[in-house]
Design a protein around this motif. Structure first.
Motif, mmCIF file in Angstrom:
data_model
loop_
_atom_site.group_PDB
_atom_site.id
_atom_site.type_symbol
_atom_site.label_atom_id
_atom_site.label_comp_id
_atom_site.label_asym_id
_atom_site.label_seq_id
_atom_site.Cartn_x
_atom_site.Cartn_y
_atom_site.Cartn_z
ATOM 1 N N ARG A 196 -64.816 -46.841 22.858
ATOM 2 C CA ARG A 196 -64.592 -47.079 21.431
ATOM 3 C C ARG A 196 -64.146 -48.522 21.219
ATOM 4 N N GLY A 197 -64.112 -48.952 19.956
ATOM 5 C CA GLY A 197 -63.690 -50.312 19.645
ATOM 6 C C GLY A 197 -64.669 -50.992 18.708
ATOM 7 N N ILE A 198 -64.502 -52.305 18.528
ATOM 8 C CA ILE A 198 -65.383 -53.062 17.639
ATOM 9 C C ILE A 198 -65.961 -54.267 18.383
ATOM 10 N N PRO A 199 -67.251 -54.559 18.182
ATOM 11 C CA PRO A 199 -67.849 -55.765 18.777
ATOM 12 C C PRO A 199 -67.576 -56.963 17.872
ATOM 13 N N LEU A 200 -66.397 -57.560 18.007
ATOM 14 C CA LEU A 200 -65.925 -58.545 17.038
ATOM 15 C C LEU A 200 -66.904 -59.689 16.831
ATOM 16 N N ASP A 201 -67.520 -60.177 17.918
ATOM 17 C CA ASP A 201 -68.384 -61.347 17.776
ATOM 18 C C ASP A 201 -69.726 -61.023 17.140
ATOM 19 N N ALA A 202 -69.965 -59.748 16.815
ATOM 20 C CA ALA A 202 -71.193 -59.379 16.118
ATOM 21 C C ALA A 202 -70.934 -59.035 14.659
ATOM 22 N N ILE A 203 -69.699 -59.231 14.198
ATOM 23 C CA ILE A 203 -69.334 -58.910 12.822
ATOM 24 C C ILE A 203 -69.265 -60.203 12.012
ATOM 25 N N ARG A 204 -69.801 -60.181 10.813
ATOM 26 C CA ARG A 204 -69.797 -61.373 9.968
ATOM 27 C C ARG A 204 -68.372 -61.862 9.753
ATOM 28 N N VAL A 205 -68.253 -63.183 9.749
ATOM 29 C CA VAL A 205 -66.921 -63.775 9.777
ATOM 30 C C VAL A 205 -66.054 -63.315 8.604
ATOM 31 N N ASP A 206 -66.645 -63.103 7.424
ATOM 32 C CA ASP A 206 -65.845 -62.671 6.275
ATOM 33 C C ASP A 206 -65.255 -61.274 6.467
ATOM 34 N N HIS A 207 -65.895 -60.482 7.318
ATOM 35 C CA HIS A 207 -65.458 -59.098 7.517
ATOM 36 C C HIS A 207 -64.748 -58.889 8.843
ATOM 37 N N ALA A 208 -64.670 -59.937 9.681
ATOM 38 C CA ALA A 208 -64.102 -59.769 11.017
ATOM 39 C C ALA A 208 -62.638 -59.342 10.964
ATOM 40 N N GLY A 209 -61.834 -60.029 10.137
ATOM 41 C CA GLY A 209 -60.430 -59.655 10.025
ATOM 42 C C GLY A 209 -60.267 -58.244 9.496
ATOM 43 N N GLY A 210 -61.104 -57.851 8.556
ATOM 44 C CA GLY A 210 -61.041 -56.498 8.015
ATOM 45 C C GLY A 210 -61.400 -55.440 9.043
ATOM 46 N N ALA A 211 -62.342 -55.763 9.941
ATOM 47 C CA ALA A 211 -62.705 -54.815 11.000
ATOM 48 C C ALA A 211 -61.535 -54.596 11.945
ATOM 49 N N VAL A 212 -60.848 -55.686 12.293
ATOM 50 C CA VAL A 212 -59.665 -55.570 13.147
ATOM 51 C C VAL A 212 -58.576 -54.776 12.420
#
Length: 344
Positions: A196-212
């Motif tokens: 489980r987890g998130i592929p941070l470097d594949a998430i658009r920069v505007d949404h990266a903080g929100g994904a975390v």
């Protein structure tokens, strides 16, 4: 997808023992699945322990056919070339694997599922780790700052410095002390290990903080969460640390560093400042001049893999004397000293 009982083979052609094979090494060290072999034709005939600081008898072989004969059901791409793009030379091996009924775990940015979906049989699958799952995350709003748990972010002086390894060892140490600690993966290797987890470097920069932020909020019931670090504030090509800081609203940080490094690994014209200055930089950015959570670096995870035991001991003492913080090589010694610093 990947059941813990499925035998796997790690594909690390021409990279086993190098920094680019960190996914293979991470799975060998922490993965749940039985590994039948590592495929690297340039090192065939050796064992993993011959090339890595791992006490592993897993054989290194030359071909996929050998791995299939050993019972491998899943082929895991265990190396990450520069830029994370799929080399064209690998397509023949992947074609052979799919034709032979194997499933695939892919940590590259290039997706394999669209290439092979129409050839998959019943029970056969492809897991593209760097594909974000679910709806687009909301914009980060510092919601995690309202939580009452401890949120420990692994930060580093460079990329590929051991942030995931130190984070997993820290989580193990905290759990061994009877604490409710969880590891939150933010990269392909951590996702492959934990499932489980998130592929941070594949998430658009505007949404990266929100994904975390969303991931941290979903883990809010845990007393302590250890967030896998990515990149470095020092690296001009890295943008990952800021959304990790903002999304997690971290309360603690562990600085990861490789003993003896004076410059970035692949950028020799970029010096690594004194660790006290690096600590101050990470604390200033995480706290945003007092606007956000007052996060502190509480320990140093020092990678001493390239040193003798005596050299490692001297390097650890030098770092502690210089920074005034506890230092430990989480692989060589365990992360008990770092766990105690988090709990202090």
């Amino acid at each position: 997808m990947l059941e813990p009982t499925q035998p796997i083979a790690l594909f690390a052609e021409a990279t086993m023992g190098s920094l680019n094979a960190k996914m293979a090494e991470g799975i060998l060290r922490y993965g749940r699945n039985p590994v039948v072999a590592v495929i690297d034709s340039t090192q065939a005939g050796k064992r993993v322990r011959d090339l890595c600081a791992l006490d592993s008898d897993v054989p290194i072989i030359a071909t996929l056919a050998e791995a299939q004969a050993l019972g491998a059901q899943v082929l895991v791409l265990g190396t990450a070339p520069s830029g994370g793009r799929l080399p064209q030379a690998w397509l023949g091996v992947l074609d052979q694997a799919v034709a032979g009924g194997m499933s695939l775990v892919n940590g590259m940015h290039d997706r394999l599922h669209p290439m092979f979906a129409d050839r998959l049989r019943a029970g056969q699958w492809i897991w593209d780790l760097r594909v974000p799952q679910g709806d687009a995350p909301p914009i980060c709003m510092a919601r995690a700052a309202r939580l009452n748990n401890r949120r420990v972010l692994m930060v580093g002086t460079d990329m590929a410095i051991g942030k995931m390894t130190a984070g997993l060892e820290l989580t193990r140490s905290l759990q061994g002390m009877g604490r409710d600690a969880a590891f939150l993966a933010t990269g392909q290797t951590g996702i492959a290990i934990t499932g489980r987890g998130i592929p941070l470097d594949a998430i658009r920069v505007d949404h990266a903080g929100g994904a975390v932020e969303r991931m941290v909020l979903e883990a809010a019931e845990h007393e302590i969460v250890v967030i896998e670090g990515q990149g470095s504030l020092l690296h001009p090509g890295s943008t990952a640390t800021l959304p990790l800081m903002r999304g997690s609203a971290c309360t603690h940080m562990i600085l990861c560093h490789r003993a003896g490094m004076g410059t970035l690994d692949e950028l020799e014209h970029v010096p690594i400042p004194p660790l006290r200055d690096v600590i101050a930089l990470n604390e200033a950015v995480a706290q945003a001049a007092g606007a956000l959570t007052p996060a502190r670096v509480v320990g140093i995870a020092l990678n001493t893999a390239r040193l003798t035991p005596a050299e490692a001991e001297a390097a650890l003492k030098a770092v502690e004397d210089d920074t005034g913080l506890p230092a430990a090589d989480a692989v060589r010694q365990g992360a008990g000293a770092l766990a105690s610093a988090v709990l202090a």
